[in-house]
Design an enzyme around this catalytic site. Structure first.
Site, PDB file in Angstrom:
ATOM      1  N   ASP A   1       1.921   3.081  73.494  1.00  0.00           N
ATOM      2  CA  ASP A   1       2.531   1.965  74.224  1.00  0.00           C
ATOM      3  C   ASP A   1       1.889   1.650  75.576  1.00  0.00           C
ATOM      4  OD1 ASP A   1       4.428  -0.117  74.550  1.00  0.00           O
ATOM      5  OD2 ASP A   1       5.690   1.174  75.757  1.00  0.00           O
TER       6      ASP A   1
ATOM      7  N   CYS B   1      19.801 -13.731  70.125  1.00  0.00           N
ATOM      8  CA  CYS B   1      19.303 -13.589  71.496  1.00  0.00           C
ATOM      9  C   CYS B   1      20.208 -14.325  72.484  1.00  0.00           C
ATOM     10  CB  CYS B   1      17.879 -14.133  71.599  1.00  0.00           C
ATOM     11  SG  CYS B   1      17.199 -14.007  73.269  1.00  0.00           S
TER      12      CYS B   1
ATOM     13  N   CYS C   1      10.750 -11.654  56.031  1.00  0.00           N
ATOM     14  CA  CYS C   1      11.840 -12.296  56.781  1.00  0.00           C
ATOM     15  C   CYS C   1      12.447 -13.471  56.008  1.00  0.00           C
ATOM     16  CB  CYS C   1      11.341 -12.783  58.138  1.00  0.00           C
ATOM     17  SG  CYS C   1      11.045 -11.466  59.337  1.00  0.00           S
TER      18      CYS C   1
END
Length: 389
Positions: A147, A211, A201
């Site tokens: 990361d 969101c 998806c």
């Protein structure tokens, strides 16, 4: 030139396949959930997509993304000797839906990934062990990344077959949903690669609709400047006023788009590498968190990724949550923090006061502005009430 006698010899296809199998078995034994392998040339669209993201300013204040763009977009620029990229995933699926805590406004909601030890430390140590064994067995150089290095782990994860990048831009797995920590081992050994995963998806947009700040301008594209994870972690200044109410009690990160993913129904709560949440991070009281000074903050979050943002930024987040709580019993904490040495804390306390006690806020404004020496805090007092003559 004569060959270097110290250079590793070439392995046969059979030996490479055996080495790959041994590496995967080793990784699973160390607690990783899934391992796949891809080549360094497997993400040819990454440079263009990254450049578009940066040109649109969607990285916000994360200048390091632009500074490292060339290395980030191509593993071979980061390390020219890489021949294979080993992608590893660690399941950190929670036992319960973290969004349930949003219904407890007097409690702070810390993102699932940060409720235990810093995953960078956990994974990097394991990766070093695996990579060291691989190098020792084969004589080929290795490098490990988790990361913090300029590695596009999610596109590489998709190319390797770990999962696919969902509409929320995070990696989704058919076995682990949206709950995978990612790490990588770069090796100069050319291992057999796995097939990439395709997008599953379909027409679903659950993550986009979940969101709270509409951070997705289009599917598969995120504007970090609107993302609560960015706002509470990367953003060093005040939380923009337009997003404060939407933050609710999210005080470090946001799991909403991850938790909304229907593929999570196949994920099981993680037990690998002892990643169970620390009880004190599961539903901490906002009043207790607001009282943290710097030593107490460091002690509480020792070994946690939360520690990296520092006490002042964290208490800023807590005060926004307090302002959203509707809990007047938290007013004493707010009034105390109006005099905090950190301007970013004082400014957030002003907003919390305006939400919990509008009358007290109005009566205190003129005197507070007169004695305040920070322009950003003065602006909070001015902006949150009627114009002052």
């Amino acid at each position: 030139m004569s060959p270097d006698p110290s250079a590793p010899g070439a392995l046969t296809a059979k030996q490479l396949a055996a080495e790959k199998a041994r590496l995967i078995a080793d990784a699973l034994a160390e607690g990783f959930s899934v391992v796949r392998i891809t080549g360094p040339d497997s993400i040819p669209l990454a440079p263009e997509r990254l450049q578009s993201f940066l040109e649109d300013g969607h990285h916000g204040s994360m200048a390091w993304m632009a500074e490292t763009a060339e290395r980030r977009a191509d593993p071979r620029v980061l390390w020219p000797d890489v021949r294979s990229v080993v992608m590893l995933g660690l399941n950190y699926g929670p036992e319960e839906d973290p969004r349930a805590l949003l219904g407890e406004p007097d409690r702070g909601n810390i993102s699932v990934y940060a409720r235990n030890r810093d995953y960078h430390d956990i994974i990097k140590g394991k990766l070093k062990l695996l990579a060291g064994r691989l190098a020792s067995r084969t004589g080929h150089e290795v490098k490990v990344f988790v990361d913090t290095a300029p590695v596009m782990e999610k596109p590489l994860g998709e190319a390797s077959g770990l999962g696919w990048q969902g509409k929320h831009t995070n990696l989704v797995s058919r076995e682990f949903g949206s709950w995978l920590f990612l790490g990588s081992i770069f090796t100069a050994l050319e291992l057999p690669v796995d097939a990439p995963e395709r997008d599953h998806c379909g027409k679903c947009r659950a993550c986009l609709d979940a969101c709270p700040t509409n951070a997705f301008p289009t599917p598969y594209r995120i504007d970090a400047r609107r993302c609560i994870s960015y706002l509470t972690i990367e953003n060093a200044g005040p939380i923009p006023r337009e997003f404060r109410a939407a933050m609710g009690n999210r005080i470090y990160g946001c799991d909403d788009c991850l938790a909304a993913c229907p593929w999570n129904k196949f994920a099981k709560a993680s037990s690998e590498m002892k990643l169970k949440a620390r009880p004190e991070f599961e539903a901490p009281r906002l009043g207790d968190l607001a009282a943290l000074d710097d030593p107490a903050f460091r002690a509480l979050f020792s070994g946690s990724p939360v520690k990296r943002i520092g006490r002042d930024r964290f208490v800023r987040n807590v005060l926004v949550a307090i302002g959203n709580s509707g809990d007047a019993s938290l007013l004493p904490a707010v009034r105390t923090l109006l005099g905090d040495p950190a301007a970013i804390v004082r400014g957030a306390a002003v907003w919390a006061l305006s939400r919990l006690a509008p009358d007290a806020f109005s009566s205190a404004r003129i005197e507070a502005i007169a004695r305040e020496d920070d322009e950003a805090v003065k602006d909070e007092w001015r902006a949150l009430g009627p114009a002052i003559g």
